[in-house]
Design an enzyme around this catalytic site. Structure first.
Site, PDB file in Angstrom:
ATOM      1  N   SER A 177       0.858  -1.187   0.000  1.00 54.85           N
ATOM      2  CA  SER A 177       0.000   0.000   0.000  1.00 54.85           C
ATOM      3  C   SER A 177       0.890   1.230   0.000  1.00 54.85           C
ATOM      4  O   SER A 177       2.029   1.190   0.471  1.00 54.85           O
ATOM      5  CB  SER A 177      -0.877   0.001   1.250  1.00 54.85           C
TER       6      SER A 177
ATOM      7  N   TYR B 148      -2.118  -0.861  10.292  1.00 60.88           N
ATOM      8  CA  TYR B 148      -2.048  -1.075   8.849  1.00 60.88           C
ATOM      9  C   TYR B 148      -0.791  -0.415   8.286  1.00 60.88           C
ATOM     10  O   TYR B 148      -0.014  -1.038   7.550  1.00 60.88           O
ATOM     11  CB  TYR B 148      -3.301  -0.497   8.197  1.00 60.88           C
TER      12      TYR B 148
END
Length: 269
Positions: free
Chosen positions: A137, A150
């Site tokens: 990501s 995350y």
């Protein structure tokens, strides 16, 4: 490049994983798919004529069984695409997330790729060719407001991919890491194809196209959102200024009260 390649793809039941499965199948790849057990995974495998085995990728034993079954079904593995991931959010800051959320993030975003890579690398190294692809990501290059577990685990995923590329590149192993910004997946509340989305939120299909193009060009860092490179350069050039900007962005996003979840937060940023 993809025709006849034997691909093990995780997180294949929806979102980016589903788009990648369809795109690779259309290119003639032979697929073995995994995700959590459920009708979506079975349907995807049936539609694409792919092998399938549902596992919990936080469990090393289940990963070993998965790789063994994929190798048996395909006759070997040419490409491992570690795409599975999740995001629960931590709207009240890093310390608000419980230990199990941090551990699950680490196990799924980092250790699952490492554990699978350990098992597929010997065959690839012996053959002198192979692909390891980690769908991380842009949060692994920057930071996601409202979800520290995350962001931290995606940073580690990018670092792991770098280490794999450094250590095994001279052995013919191609390593890529994919770092998109926001994508219209169920993770952000996009359950239906064609759902309205803010500017800059890509479809999973656009990300899959970017991934295949990046792999064709043998790129390490694949950025479906090219602007992420500019953001990363600004952060590296002046970390204090970047943090000040991110604090301002957080204040604006939380100005009317804390968002309930990431699907609401990403529309405010």
């Amino acid at each position: 490049m993809f025709a006849g390649r034997r691909v093990l793809l995780t997180g294949a039941a929806q979102g980016i994983g589903l788009a990648l499965a369809r795109a690779l199948s259309a290119k003639g790849a032979r697929l073995f798919l995994t995700d959590r057990a459920g009708p979506d995974l079975d349907r995807v495998a049936r539609d694409l004529g792919a092998g399938v085995f549902a596992v919990d990728l936080r469990d090393p034993g289940q990963i070993a069984t998965l790789v063994s079954r994929a190798q048996e079904a395909l006759g070997g593995i040419d490409m491992l695409i570690s795409n599975a991931g999740f995001a629960r959010g931590a709207m009240d800051g890093p310390c608000s997330a419980p230990d199990d959320q941090w551990q699950d993030s680490w196990d799924l975003h980092v250790m699952a790729h490492l554990r699978a890579a350990r098992l597929v690398l010997p065959e690839m190294r012996k053959r002198g060719e192979g692909w390891l692809v980690n769908v991380a990501s842009a949060a692994g290059l920057l930071s996601q407001i409202g979800d520290a577990p995350y962001s931290a685990s995606k940073h580690a995923a990018v670092s792991l991919a770098q280490s794999l590329a450094i250590e095994h590149g001279d052995e013919g192993i191609h390593v890529s890491v994919v770092c998109p910004l926001y994508v219209a997946t169920p993770l952000l509340g996009y359950e239906a194809d064609g759902a309205e989305r803010p500017k800059g939120v890509l479809t999973p299909e656009a990300v899959a196209d970017s991934v295949l193009q990046g792999l064709t060009e043998a790129r390490f860092l694949i950025l479906p959102h090219p602007e992420a490179a500019d953001f990363a350069r600004r952060r590296a050039a002046d970390m204090d200024r970047w943090i000040a900007g991110m604090r301002r962005l957080r204040r604006e996003a939380f100005a009317d009260g804390a968002p309930h979840d990431l699907s609401e937060l990403h529309r405010r940023i």
